[in-house]
Design an enzyme around this catalytic site. Structure first.
Site, PDB file in Angstrom:
ATOM      1  N   LYS A 266       0.859  -1.176   0.000  1.00  0.00           N
ATOM      2  CA  LYS A 266       0.000   0.000   0.000  1.00  0.00           C
ATOM      3  C   LYS A 266       0.901   1.234   0.000  1.00  0.00           C
ATOM      4  O   LYS A 266       1.870   1.302   0.761  1.00  0.00           O
ATOM      5  CB  LYS A 266      -0.923   0.004   1.221  1.00  0.00           C
ATOM      6  N   ASP A 271      -2.494  10.012   4.137  1.00  0.00           N
ATOM      7  CA  ASP A 271      -3.910   9.671   4.213  1.00  0.00           C
ATOM      8  C   ASP A 271      -4.647  10.642   5.133  1.00  0.00           C
ATOM      9  O   ASP A 271      -4.652  10.483   6.353  1.00  0.00           O
ATOM     10  CB  ASP A 271      -4.065   8.227   4.736  1.00  0.00           C
ATOM     11  N   LYS A 278     -10.356  12.711   8.230  1.00  0.00           N
ATOM     12  CA  LYS A 278     -10.034  12.198   9.557  1.00  0.00           C
ATOM     13  C   LYS A 278     -10.003  13.349  10.557  1.00  0.00           C
ATOM     14  O   LYS A 278      -9.705  14.485  10.173  1.00  0.00           O
ATOM     15  CB  LYS A 278      -8.629  11.585   9.551  1.00  0.00           C
ATOM     16  N   ASP A 289       1.330   5.883   5.861  1.00  0.00           N
ATOM     17  CA  ASP A 289       0.395   5.045   5.102  1.00  0.00           C
ATOM     18  C   ASP A 289       0.997   4.463   3.822  1.00  0.00           C
ATOM     19  O   ASP A 289       0.298   3.823   3.045  1.00  0.00           O
ATOM     20  CB  ASP A 289      -0.883   5.831   4.801  1.00  0.00           C
ATOM     21  N   ASP A 348     -12.075   7.451   3.305  1.00  0.00           N
ATOM     22  CA  ASP A 348     -10.951   7.096   4.186  1.00  0.00           C
ATOM     23  C   ASP A 348     -10.636   5.604   4.121  1.00  0.00           C
ATOM     24  O   ASP A 348      -9.632   5.151   4.665  1.00  0.00           O
ATOM     25  CB  ASP A 348     -11.257   7.521   5.628  1.00  0.00           C
ATOM     26  N   ARG A 352      -7.858  -0.128   0.278  1.00  0.00           N
ATOM     27  CA  ARG A 352      -8.393  -1.300  -0.417  1.00  0.00           C
ATOM     28  C   ARG A 352      -8.745  -0.990  -1.863  1.00  0.00           C
ATOM     29  O   ARG A 352      -8.706  -1.860  -2.725  1.00  0.00           O
ATOM     30  CB  ARG A 352      -9.591  -1.861   0.371  1.00  0.00           C
TER      31      ARG A 352
HETATM   32  N1  BES Z   1      -4.620   4.189   6.746  1.00  0.00           N
HETATM   33  C1  BES Z   1      -5.801   3.898   7.470  1.00  0.00           C
HETATM   34  C2  BES Z   1      -5.610   2.764   8.480  1.00  0.00           C
HETATM   35  C3  BES Z   1      -4.666   3.016   9.619  1.00  0.00           C
HETATM   36  C4  BES Z   1      -5.149   3.359  10.859  1.00  0.00           C
HETATM   37  C5  BES Z   1      -3.307   2.825   9.479  1.00  0.00           C
HETATM   38  C6  BES Z   1      -4.292   3.557  11.924  1.00  0.00           C
HETATM   39  C7  BES Z   1      -2.445   3.016  10.530  1.00  0.00           C
HETATM   40  C8  BES Z   1      -2.933   3.379  11.753  1.00  0.00           C
HETATM   41  C9  BES Z   1      -6.915   3.483   6.521  1.00  0.00           C
HETATM   42  O1  BES Z   1      -6.864   4.010   5.241  1.00  0.00           O
HETATM   43  C10 BES Z   1      -8.203   3.910   7.142  1.00  0.00           C
HETATM   44  O2  BES Z   1      -8.365   5.065   7.344  1.00  0.00           O
HETATM   45  N2  BES Z   1      -9.074   2.960   7.438  1.00  0.00           N
HETATM   46  C11 BES Z   1     -10.310   3.241   8.047  1.00  0.00           C
HETATM   47  C12 BES Z   1     -11.360   2.397   7.366  1.00  0.00           C
HETATM   48  C13 BES Z   1     -12.777   2.729   7.735  1.00  0.00           C
HETATM   49  C14 BES Z   1     -13.145   4.111   7.247  1.00  0.00           C
HETATM   50  C15 BES Z   1     -13.690   1.699   7.139  1.00  0.00           C
HETATM   51  C16 BES Z   1     -10.206   2.869   9.520  1.00  0.00           C
HETATM   52  O3  BES Z   1      -9.554   1.862   9.825  1.00  0.00           O
HETATM   53  O4  BES Z   1     -10.734   3.596  10.345  1.00  0.00           O
HETATM   54 ZN    ZN Z   2      -4.959   4.603   4.580  1.00  0.00          ZN
HETATM   55 ZN    ZN Z   3      -7.828   5.958   5.135  1.00  0.00          ZN
END
Ligand code: BES
Ligand code: ZN
Ligand code: ZN
Length: 497
Positions: A266, A271, A278, A289, A348, A352
Protein backbone atom coordinates in the site's frame (compact mmCIF):
# COMPACT_ATOMS: atom_id res chain seq x y z
CA UNK A 1 30.21 1.88 14.02
CA UNK A 2 32.00 -1.27 13.07
CA UNK A 3 30.72 -4.64 14.19
CA UNK A 4 33.54 -7.14 14.30
CA UNK A 5 32.93 -10.80 14.96
CA UNK A 6 36.11 -12.71 15.76
CA UNK A 7 37.88 -15.31 17.83
CA UNK A 8 39.24 -14.19 21.15
CA UNK A 9 39.36 -14.72 24.88
CA UNK A 10 37.04 -12.48 26.89
CA UNK A 11 39.35 -12.63 29.90
CA UNK A 12 42.09 -10.67 28.15
CA UNK A 13 40.31 -8.24 25.84
CA UNK A 14 41.41 -4.63 26.16
CA UNK A 15 38.29 -2.48 25.87
CA UNK A 16 36.09 0.16 27.48
CA UNK A 17 33.23 -2.21 28.11
CA UNK A 18 33.04 -5.98 28.28
CA UNK A 19 29.55 -7.47 27.95
CA UNK A 20 28.76 -10.82 29.54
CA UNK A 21 25.44 -12.48 30.34
CA UNK A 22 23.62 -14.83 32.70
CA UNK A 23 20.26 -16.55 33.02
CA UNK A 24 17.81 -15.80 35.77
CA UNK A 25 18.29 -18.06 38.77
CA UNK A 26 21.58 -19.39 37.43
CA UNK A 27 23.50 -20.72 40.44
CA UNK A 28 26.98 -20.53 38.97
CA UNK A 29 28.15 -18.62 35.94
CA UNK A 30 29.29 -20.92 33.16
CA UNK A 31 31.06 -20.48 29.83
CA UNK A 32 32.65 -17.16 28.98
CA UNK A 33 30.81 -15.28 31.75
CA UNK A 34 32.14 -17.80 34.27
CA UNK A 35 35.66 -17.41 32.91
CA UNK A 36 35.51 -13.62 33.22
CA UNK A 37 34.12 -13.89 36.76
CA UNK A 38 36.92 -16.29 37.64
CA UNK A 39 39.55 -13.99 36.15
CA UNK A 40 38.13 -11.24 38.35
CA UNK A 41 38.37 -13.40 41.43
CA UNK A 42 34.61 -13.85 41.66
CA UNK A 43 33.92 -10.09 41.64
CA UNK A 44 30.83 -10.32 39.43
CA UNK A 45 29.22 -13.16 41.34
CA UNK A 46 29.79 -11.47 44.66
CA UNK A 47 28.23 -8.20 43.47
CA UNK A 48 25.32 -10.13 41.98
CA UNK A 49 24.76 -11.71 45.40
CA UNK A 50 25.15 -8.49 47.35
CA UNK A 51 22.86 -6.45 45.12
CA UNK A 52 20.39 -9.31 44.67
CA UNK A 53 20.71 -8.89 40.93
CA UNK A 54 18.25 -11.38 39.47
CA UNK A 55 19.29 -11.48 35.77
CA UNK A 56 15.79 -10.70 34.57
CA UNK A 57 15.57 -10.25 30.83
CA UNK A 58 17.19 -6.95 29.90
CA UNK A 59 18.35 -6.05 33.42
CA UNK A 60 21.92 -4.75 33.50
CA UNK A 61 24.62 -4.53 36.13
CA UNK A 62 27.72 -2.41 35.63
CA UNK A 63 30.92 -3.46 37.38
CA UNK A 64 34.18 -1.46 37.50
CA UNK A 65 37.02 -3.84 38.17
CA UNK A 66 40.49 -2.50 38.85
CA UNK A 67 43.58 -3.75 37.10
CA UNK A 68 41.64 -5.66 34.48
CA UNK A 69 41.89 -5.59 30.67
CA UNK A 70 38.36 -4.22 30.42
CA UNK A 71 37.66 -0.91 32.12
CA UNK A 72 34.07 -1.88 32.84
CA UNK A 73 32.07 -5.06 32.73
CA UNK A 74 28.36 -5.12 31.95
CA UNK A 75 26.32 -8.13 33.01
CA UNK A 76 23.06 -8.41 31.08
CA UNK A 77 20.24 -10.62 32.25
CA UNK A 78 18.93 -13.17 29.75
CA UNK A 79 15.81 -13.99 31.75
CA UNK A 80 14.69 -17.56 32.32
CA UNK A 81 16.68 -20.20 30.49
CA UNK A 82 13.45 -21.97 29.51
CA UNK A 83 12.24 -18.86 27.70
CA UNK A 84 15.54 -18.19 25.96
CA UNK A 85 15.38 -17.80 22.19
CA UNK A 86 16.77 -15.80 19.28
CA UNK A 87 14.52 -12.84 20.07
CA UNK A 88 16.17 -12.55 23.50
CA UNK A 89 19.54 -12.38 21.73
CA UNK A 90 18.27 -9.52 19.54
CA UNK A 91 16.90 -7.69 22.57
CA UNK A 92 19.93 -8.05 24.87
CA UNK A 93 22.29 -7.10 22.05
CA UNK A 94 20.28 -3.93 21.54
CA UNK A 95 20.28 -3.24 25.29
CA UNK A 96 24.02 -3.68 25.62
CA UNK A 97 24.64 -1.34 22.68
CA UNK A 98 22.33 1.30 24.13
CA UNK A 99 23.84 1.04 27.60
CA UNK A 100 27.35 1.29 26.16
CA UNK A 101 26.37 4.34 24.19
CA UNK A 102 24.69 6.04 27.11
CA UNK A 103 27.79 5.79 29.29
CA UNK A 104 30.09 6.86 26.46
CA UNK A 105 31.95 3.63 25.76
CA UNK A 106 34.05 3.64 22.59
CA UNK A 107 35.25 0.09 22.26
CA UNK A 108 32.87 -2.65 23.30
CA UNK A 109 33.60 -6.36 23.43
CA UNK A 110 30.59 -8.62 23.80
CA UNK A 111 30.10 -12.27 24.41
CA UNK A 112 28.46 -14.11 21.47
CA UNK A 113 25.04 -14.37 23.11
CA UNK A 114 23.17 -17.60 22.59
CA UNK A 115 25.92 -19.82 21.21
CA UNK A 116 27.68 -22.22 23.55
CA UNK A 117 25.74 -22.38 26.78
CA UNK A 118 22.58 -20.86 25.24
CA UNK A 119 22.34 -23.74 22.80
CA UNK A 120 21.13 -21.67 19.84
CA UNK A 121 22.38 -21.86 16.27
CA UNK A 122 25.48 -19.59 16.18
CA UNK A 123 24.66 -18.39 12.67
CA UNK A 124 21.24 -17.19 13.83
CA UNK A 125 22.91 -15.59 16.84
CA UNK A 126 25.33 -13.64 14.66
CA UNK A 127 22.42 -12.40 12.63
CA UNK A 128 20.32 -11.45 15.65
CA UNK A 129 23.19 -9.62 17.35
CA UNK A 130 23.86 -7.52 14.25
CA UNK A 131 20.16 -6.77 13.82
CA UNK A 132 19.73 -5.87 17.48
CA UNK A 133 22.78 -3.61 17.69
CA UNK A 134 22.31 -1.91 14.33
CA UNK A 135 18.55 -1.35 14.65
CA UNK A 136 19.04 -0.01 18.19
CA UNK A 137 21.52 2.52 16.82
CA UNK A 138 19.00 3.86 14.29
CA UNK A 139 18.03 7.51 14.56
CA UNK A 140 16.14 9.76 12.17
CA UNK A 141 17.74 13.17 12.36
CA UNK A 142 17.34 14.50 8.82
CA UNK A 143 15.41 17.49 10.12
CA UNK A 144 17.49 18.25 13.22
CA UNK A 145 20.00 21.05 13.35
CA UNK A 146 22.17 19.20 15.84
CA UNK A 147 22.81 15.53 15.17
CA UNK A 148 23.75 13.14 17.95
CA UNK A 149 27.14 11.53 17.72
CA UNK A 150 27.10 7.94 18.95
CA UNK A 151 29.86 7.00 21.39
CA UNK A 152 30.40 3.40 20.33
CA UNK A 153 32.77 3.09 17.38
CA UNK A 154 33.73 -0.55 17.63
CA UNK A 155 31.41 -3.34 18.71
CA UNK A 156 33.31 -6.61 18.91
CA UNK A 157 31.59 -9.95 19.29
CA UNK A 158 34.05 -12.48 20.59
CA UNK A 159 34.07 -16.22 21.14
CA UNK A 160 36.89 -18.68 21.68
CA UNK A 161 35.18 -21.28 19.50
CA UNK A 162 36.32 -20.75 15.91
CA UNK A 163 33.44 -22.74 14.44
CA UNK A 164 30.91 -20.58 16.23
CA UNK A 165 32.74 -17.47 15.04
CA UNK A 166 32.65 -18.65 11.44
CA UNK A 167 28.95 -19.45 11.59
CA UNK A 168 28.15 -16.17 13.32
CA UNK A 169 30.00 -14.30 10.57
CA UNK A 170 27.77 -15.85 7.93
CA UNK A 171 24.69 -14.87 9.93
CA UNK A 172 26.07 -11.38 10.50
CA UNK A 173 26.16 -10.75 6.76
CA UNK A 174 22.47 -11.56 6.58
CA UNK A 175 21.87 -9.34 9.60
CA UNK A 176 23.57 -6.42 7.84
CA UNK A 177 21.29 -6.94 4.84
CA UNK A 178 18.08 -7.14 6.81
CA UNK A 179 19.17 -4.09 8.79
CA UNK A 180 19.87 -2.12 5.66
CA UNK A 181 16.48 -3.01 4.12
CA UNK A 182 14.70 -2.15 7.37
CA UNK A 183 16.47 1.18 7.67
CA UNK A 184 15.51 2.23 4.17
CA UNK A 185 11.87 1.47 5.01
CA UNK A 186 12.15 3.40 8.32
CA UNK A 187 13.65 6.44 6.60
CA UNK A 188 10.98 6.52 3.90
CA UNK A 189 8.19 6.25 6.47
CA UNK A 190 9.70 8.86 8.78
CA UNK A 191 10.18 11.41 6.01
CA UNK A 192 7.25 13.84 6.19
CA UNK A 193 4.60 13.33 3.51
CA UNK A 194 5.40 16.74 2.03
CA UNK A 195 8.78 15.33 1.08
CA UNK A 196 7.66 11.80 0.29
CA UNK A 197 5.26 12.17 -2.60
CA UNK A 198 4.66 9.47 -5.25
CA UNK A 199 7.43 10.95 -7.42
CA UNK A 200 9.86 10.59 -4.51
CA UNK A 201 9.03 6.90 -4.14
CA UNK A 202 9.75 6.55 -7.85
CA UNK A 203 13.17 8.16 -7.34
CA UNK A 204 13.93 5.69 -4.58
CA UNK A 205 12.94 2.80 -6.85
CA UNK A 206 15.11 4.22 -9.64
CA UNK A 207 18.06 4.44 -7.28
CA UNK A 208 17.56 0.81 -6.27
CA UNK A 209 17.50 -0.24 -9.93
CA UNK A 210 20.68 1.69 -10.60
CA UNK A 211 22.50 0.28 -7.61
CA UNK A 212 21.49 -3.28 -8.51
CA UNK A 213 23.72 -3.17 -11.60
CA UNK A 214 20.85 -4.27 -13.85
CA UNK A 215 19.84 -7.19 -11.62
CA UNK A 216 16.60 -5.29 -10.98
CA UNK A 217 14.43 -3.85 -13.73
CA UNK A 218 11.55 -1.46 -13.45
CA UNK A 219 8.42 -0.46 -15.30
CA UNK A 220 6.73 2.82 -14.45
CA UNK A 221 3.14 3.68 -15.22
CA UNK A 222 2.26 7.37 -14.99
CA UNK A 223 -1.25 8.81 -14.89
CA UNK A 224 -1.75 8.40 -18.64
CA UNK A 225 -0.58 4.79 -18.51
CA UNK A 226 -2.84 4.13 -15.53
CA UNK A 227 -5.80 5.41 -17.54
CA UNK A 228 -4.81 3.11 -20.38
CA UNK A 229 -4.71 0.01 -18.22
CA UNK A 230 -7.92 1.01 -16.48
CA UNK A 231 -6.61 1.48 -12.96
CA UNK A 232 -9.67 3.45 -11.87
CA UNK A 233 -9.11 2.74 -8.18
CA UNK A 234 -5.82 4.59 -7.82
CA UNK A 235 -6.94 7.27 -10.26
CA UNK A 236 -10.08 7.87 -8.22
CA UNK A 237 -8.35 8.06 -4.85
CA UNK A 238 -5.61 10.35 -6.18
CA UNK A 239 -8.07 12.86 -7.73
CA UNK A 240 -8.00 15.26 -4.79
CA UNK A 241 -4.23 15.64 -4.75
CA UNK A 242 -2.09 17.85 -6.96
CA UNK A 243 0.52 15.11 -7.00
CA UNK A 244 -0.12 12.62 -9.79
CA UNK A 245 -0.38 8.90 -9.00
CA UNK A 246 2.06 6.35 -10.32
CA UNK A 247 2.33 2.58 -10.44
CA UNK A 248 5.76 1.08 -9.87
CA UNK A 249 6.61 -2.45 -11.01
CA UNK A 250 10.01 -3.80 -9.97
CA UNK A 251 11.41 -7.12 -11.09
CA UNK A 252 14.27 -9.27 -9.91
CA UNK A 253 14.63 -12.45 -11.96
CA UNK A 254 17.60 -14.75 -11.35
CA UNK A 255 18.38 -17.14 -14.19
CA UNK A 256 17.53 -20.44 -12.59
CA UNK A 257 14.39 -19.36 -10.78
CA UNK A 258 11.36 -21.63 -10.88
CA UNK A 259 8.88 -19.56 -8.89
CA UNK A 260 7.60 -16.03 -9.02
CA UNK A 261 6.60 -14.15 -5.87
CA UNK A 262 4.93 -10.78 -6.14
CA UNK A 263 5.17 -8.32 -3.25
CA UNK A 264 2.49 -5.64 -3.23
CA UNK A 265 2.55 -2.61 -0.94
CA UNK A 266 0.00 0.00 0.00
CA UNK A 267 1.48 3.37 -0.97
CA UNK A 268 -0.70 6.22 0.22
CA UNK A 269 1.92 8.93 0.76
CA UNK A 270 -0.49 10.78 3.03
CA UNK A 271 -3.91 9.67 4.21
CA UNK A 272 -6.03 12.62 5.30
CA UNK A 273 -9.14 10.51 4.82
CA UNK A 274 -10.14 12.56 1.76
CA UNK A 275 -13.60 14.14 1.90
CA UNK A 276 -14.40 11.67 4.69
CA UNK A 277 -11.77 13.67 6.55
CA UNK A 278 -10.03 12.20 9.56
CA UNK A 279 -10.01 14.09 12.86
CA UNK A 280 -6.80 16.06 13.45
CA UNK A 281 -5.11 13.61 15.84
CA UNK A 282 -5.80 10.66 13.57
CA UNK A 283 -3.71 12.37 10.88
CA UNK A 284 -0.60 12.83 13.02
CA UNK A 285 0.90 9.54 11.90
CA UNK A 286 -0.62 9.22 8.44
CA UNK A 287 2.66 9.82 6.66
CA UNK A 288 3.09 6.14 7.54
CA UNK A 289 0.40 5.04 5.10
CA UNK A 290 3.02 4.08 2.52
CA UNK A 291 4.74 1.67 4.92
CA UNK A 292 3.70 -1.33 2.80
CA UNK A 293 5.49 0.10 -0.23
CA UNK A 294 8.39 1.13 2.00
CA UNK A 295 8.78 -2.49 3.05
CA UNK A 296 8.73 -3.64 -0.57
CA UNK A 297 11.39 -1.06 -1.45
CA UNK A 298 13.40 -2.08 1.61
CA UNK A 299 13.42 -5.68 0.39
CA UNK A 300 14.28 -4.70 -3.18
CA UNK A 301 17.17 -2.57 -1.98
CA UNK A 302 18.97 -5.69 -0.77
CA UNK A 303 17.74 -8.32 -3.26
CA UNK A 304 20.76 -8.08 -5.56
CA UNK A 305 22.95 -8.96 -2.58
CA UNK A 306 20.61 -11.44 -0.94
CA UNK A 307 20.20 -13.30 -4.23
CA UNK A 308 17.22 -15.49 -3.43
CA UNK A 309 16.52 -18.32 -5.87
CA UNK A 310 13.08 -16.99 -6.84
CA UNK A 311 11.83 -14.29 -9.14
CA UNK A 312 10.56 -11.40 -7.06
CA UNK A 313 8.36 -8.61 -8.36
CA UNK A 314 7.40 -5.54 -6.38
CA UNK A 315 4.29 -3.56 -7.17
CA UNK A 316 2.79 -0.47 -5.62
CA UNK A 317 0.37 2.22 -6.73
CA UNK A 318 1.45 5.44 -5.07
CA UNK A 319 -0.89 8.35 -4.52
CA UNK A 320 -2.03 10.85 -1.93
CA UNK A 321 -5.48 10.89 -0.33
CA UNK A 322 -6.58 14.52 0.04
CA UNK A 323 -9.86 16.43 -0.09
CA UNK A 324 -10.29 19.16 -2.69
CA UNK A 325 -12.70 20.42 -5.31
CA UNK A 326 -11.57 17.56 -7.51
CA UNK A 327 -11.59 14.87 -4.85
CA UNK A 328 -13.51 11.62 -5.11
CA UNK A 329 -16.91 11.89 -3.34
CA UNK A 330 -18.58 9.39 -1.06
CA UNK A 331 -20.84 7.41 -3.34
CA UNK A 332 -18.66 7.68 -6.44
CA UNK A 333 -18.03 4.43 -8.28
CA UNK A 334 -14.62 3.44 -9.65
CA UNK A 335 -13.87 0.75 -12.21
CA UNK A 336 -10.75 -1.16 -11.27
CA UNK A 337 -8.09 -2.77 -13.41
CA UNK A 338 -9.86 -6.14 -13.68
CA UNK A 339 -13.20 -4.56 -14.60
CA UNK A 340 -14.85 -4.98 -11.20
CA UNK A 341 -16.41 -1.83 -9.76
CA UNK A 342 -16.26 -0.41 -6.24
CA UNK A 343 -18.62 2.09 -4.69
CA UNK A 344 -16.43 4.41 -2.63
CA UNK A 345 -18.81 5.20 0.20
CA UNK A 346 -16.08 6.29 2.56
CA UNK A 347 -13.04 8.02 1.12
CA UNK A 348 -10.95 7.10 4.19
CA UNK A 349 -11.18 3.41 3.25
CA UNK A 350 -8.93 4.24 0.30
CA UNK A 351 -6.23 1.60 0.72
CA UNK A 352 -8.39 -1.30 -0.42
CA UNK A 353 -9.47 0.70 -3.48
CA UNK A 354 -5.90 1.36 -4.64
CA UNK A 355 -4.83 -2.17 -3.67
CA UNK A 356 -7.63 -3.58 -5.82
CA UNK A 357 -5.76 -2.22 -8.86
CA UNK A 358 -2.32 -3.29 -7.62
CA UNK A 359 -3.52 -6.82 -6.83
CA UNK A 360 -5.35 -7.19 -10.15
CA UNK A 361 -2.16 -6.03 -11.88
CA UNK A 362 -0.16 -8.52 -9.81
CA UNK A 363 -2.44 -11.35 -10.95
CA UNK A 364 -1.70 -10.41 -14.58
CA UNK A 365 1.97 -11.26 -13.91
CA UNK A 366 0.92 -14.91 -13.37
CA UNK A 367 2.77 -15.32 -10.07
CA UNK A 368 2.97 -18.39 -7.84
CA UNK A 369 2.24 -16.25 -4.81
CA UNK A 370 1.21 -12.72 -3.92
CA UNK A 371 2.05 -11.14 -0.56
CA UNK A 372 0.61 -7.74 0.17
CA UNK A 373 1.56 -5.45 3.03
CA UNK A 374 -0.73 -2.61 3.97
CA UNK A 375 -1.42 -0.17 6.78
CA UNK A 376 -4.99 -1.03 5.98
CA UNK A 377 -7.30 -0.79 8.97
CA UNK A 378 -7.55 0.79 12.39
CA UNK A 379 -9.75 -2.20 13.21
CA UNK A 380 -6.73 -4.50 12.97
CA UNK A 381 -4.95 -2.35 15.56
CA UNK A 382 -8.01 -2.60 17.81
CA UNK A 383 -8.02 -6.38 17.41
CA UNK A 384 -4.31 -7.16 17.81
CA UNK A 385 -2.73 -4.05 19.32
CA UNK A 386 0.24 -2.07 18.09
CA UNK A 387 2.76 -4.86 17.97
CA UNK A 388 1.02 -7.58 15.99
CA UNK A 389 0.18 -7.67 12.30
CA UNK A 390 -3.02 -9.37 11.11
CA UNK A 391 -2.53 -11.99 8.43
CA UNK A 392 -5.21 -13.32 6.08
CA UNK A 393 -4.85 -15.81 3.28
CA UNK A 394 -6.60 -18.00 0.74
CA UNK A 395 -3.86 -20.61 0.94
CA UNK A 396 -2.87 -22.68 3.99
CA UNK A 397 0.60 -23.62 2.75
CA UNK A 398 1.57 -20.04 1.92
CA UNK A 399 0.32 -18.54 5.16
CA UNK A 400 2.21 -21.19 7.12
CA UNK A 401 5.37 -20.20 5.26
CA UNK A 402 4.78 -16.52 6.03
CA UNK A 403 4.05 -17.12 9.71
CA UNK A 404 7.13 -19.33 10.04
CA UNK A 405 9.25 -16.63 8.41
CA UNK A 406 7.84 -14.01 10.77
CA UNK A 407 8.81 -16.10 13.79
CA UNK A 408 12.41 -16.44 12.63
CA UNK A 409 12.50 -12.74 11.81
CA UNK A 410 11.15 -11.76 15.22
CA UNK A 411 8.06 -9.99 13.86
CA UNK A 412 4.75 -10.72 15.54
CA UNK A 413 1.88 -11.82 13.30
CA UNK A 414 -1.44 -13.51 13.90
CA UNK A 415 -3.89 -15.10 11.52
CA UNK A 416 -7.34 -13.60 11.08
CA UNK A 417 -10.10 -15.37 9.12
CA UNK A 418 -11.41 -14.54 5.66
CA UNK A 419 -14.93 -15.35 6.83
CA UNK A 420 -17.17 -16.08 3.84
CA UNK A 421 -20.31 -15.22 5.79
CA UNK A 422 -19.13 -11.61 5.98
CA UNK A 423 -18.85 -11.27 2.21
CA UNK A 424 -22.40 -9.96 2.05
CA UNK A 425 -21.18 -6.93 3.98
CA UNK A 426 -19.17 -5.65 1.03
CA UNK A 427 -21.89 -6.16 -1.59
CA UNK A 428 -23.07 -2.85 -3.06
CA UNK A 429 -26.47 -1.87 -4.44
CA UNK A 430 -24.98 0.09 -7.30
CA UNK A 431 -21.55 -1.46 -7.92
CA UNK A 432 -19.96 -4.90 -7.52
CA UNK A 433 -18.61 -3.99 -4.09
CA UNK A 434 -18.56 -1.14 -1.63
CA UNK A 435 -15.49 -0.07 0.27
CA UNK A 436 -16.96 -0.11 3.77
CA UNK A 437 -18.93 -2.64 5.74
CA UNK A 438 -20.67 -2.67 9.11
CA UNK A 439 -19.20 -1.50 12.39
CA UNK A 440 -17.60 -4.79 13.34
CA UNK A 441 -14.79 -6.95 11.97
CA UNK A 442 -13.30 -4.12 9.91
CA UNK A 443 -9.97 -5.85 9.32
CA UNK A 444 -11.77 -8.91 7.95
CA UNK A 445 -14.14 -7.11 5.60
CA UNK A 446 -11.19 -5.12 4.21
CA UNK A 447 -9.35 -8.41 3.65
CA UNK A 448 -12.42 -9.90 1.99
CA UNK A 449 -12.55 -7.05 -0.52
CA UNK A 450 -8.88 -7.54 -1.40
CA UNK A 451 -9.54 -11.25 -1.91
CA UNK A 452 -11.93 -10.40 -4.75
CA UNK A 453 -8.93 -9.09 -6.72
CA UNK A 454 -6.46 -11.98 -6.45
CA UNK A 455 -8.51 -14.63 -8.24
CA UNK A 456 -7.13 -18.06 -7.37
CA UNK A 457 -3.52 -17.04 -6.90
CA UNK A 458 -2.14 -18.12 -3.51
CA UNK A 459 -2.15 -14.87 -1.57
CA UNK A 460 -1.32 -13.56 1.87
CA UNK A 461 -2.46 -10.18 3.10
CA UNK A 462 -0.54 -8.63 5.99
CA UNK A 463 -2.26 -5.73 7.73
CA UNK A 464 0.62 -3.81 9.32
CA UNK A 465 -1.48 -0.84 10.52
CA UNK A 466 -0.34 -1.44 14.12
CA UNK A 467 3.36 -2.34 13.86
CA UNK A 468 4.31 -0.08 10.92
CA UNK A 469 4.58 3.05 13.03
CA UNK A 470 5.51 3.05 16.71
CA UNK A 471 3.95 5.73 18.86
CA UNK A 472 6.09 4.57 21.78
CA UNK A 473 9.30 2.61 22.27
CA UNK A 474 8.34 -0.99 21.40
CA UNK A 475 11.51 -2.82 22.41
CA UNK A 476 15.21 -2.09 22.68
CA UNK A 477 15.69 -2.09 18.91
CA UNK A 478 12.39 -0.51 17.82
CA UNK A 479 11.96 3.11 18.83
CA UNK A 480 9.27 5.67 18.03
CA UNK A 481 8.44 6.23 14.38
CA UNK A 482 8.58 4.04 11.30
CA UNK A 483 9.66 0.52 12.20
CA UNK A 484 10.24 -1.16 8.86
CA UNK A 485 7.65 -3.79 9.77
CA UNK A 486 7.51 -6.64 7.28
CA UNK A 487 10.96 -6.25 5.76
CA UNK A 488 12.63 -8.92 7.87
CA UNK A 489 9.75 -11.36 7.43
CA UNK A 490 9.77 -10.93 3.65
CA UNK A 491 13.52 -11.46 3.49
CA UNK A 492 13.15 -14.62 5.54
CA UNK A 493 10.28 -15.78 3.32
CA UNK A 494 12.24 -15.25 0.10
CA UNK A 495 15.17 -17.15 1.57
CA UNK A 496 12.92 -20.11 2.30
CA UNK A 497 12.28 -20.82 -1.41
N1 BES B 1 -4.62 4.19 6.75
C1 BES B 1 -5.80 3.90 7.47
C2 BES B 1 -5.61 2.76 8.48
C3 BES B 1 -4.67 3.02 9.62
C4 BES B 1 -5.15 3.36 10.86
C5 BES B 1 -3.31 2.83 9.48
C6 BES B 1 -4.29 3.56 11.92
C7 BES B 1 -2.44 3.02 10.53
C8 BES B 1 -2.93 3.38 11.75
C9 BES B 1 -6.92 3.48 6.52
O1 BES B 1 -6.86 4.01 5.24
C10 BES B 1 -8.20 3.91 7.14
O2 BES B 1 -8.37 5.07 7.34
N2 BES B 1 -9.07 2.96 7.44
C11 BES B 1 -10.31 3.24 8.05
C12 BES B 1 -11.36 2.40 7.37
C13 BES B 1 -12.78 2.73 7.74
C14 BES B 1 -13.14 4.11 7.25
C15 BES B 1 -13.69 1.70 7.14
C16 BES B 1 -10.21 2.87 9.52
O3 BES B 1 -9.55 1.86 9.82
O4 BES B 1 -10.73 3.60 10.35
ZN1 ZN C 1 -4.96 4.60 4.58
ZN1 ZN D 1 -7.83 5.96 5.14
Amino acid sequence: MQIIIRKGDLTNEKCDLLVVNAFKGQEKFGGATGAVDHALGGLISSIVKEEKFSCKLGETLLVRPSGFFAKRVLLVGLGKEKRFDIEVVREVSAISYKTANKIGMKKVVSILHGAGHGGLNPKECGRAIVEGVRLASYTFETYKKERTKPAVVEFNVVSNDLRDVKAALVGAELGELSFSGTVLARDLINTPAGHMQPAELVKVAQRIVKESKSKIKMKLMDETALKKIGAGGVLGISQGSDHPPVMVHLRYAPRSSKKKIVLVGKAITFDSGGLSLKPAEAMYTMKCDMAGAAAVLGVFSILAKLQPRVTVEGIFAACENLPSGKAIRPGDVVKTLNGKTIEVLHTDAEGRVTLADSLAYAVQQRPDAIIDLATLTGACVVALGEEISGVMSNNRKLITKVLDASKTAGEKMWELPLERAYKKEIKSEVADYKNIAGKYGGALTAGLLLQEFVDDVPWVHIDIAGPAFAERQINAYTGKGGTGAGVRTLIELLRSY
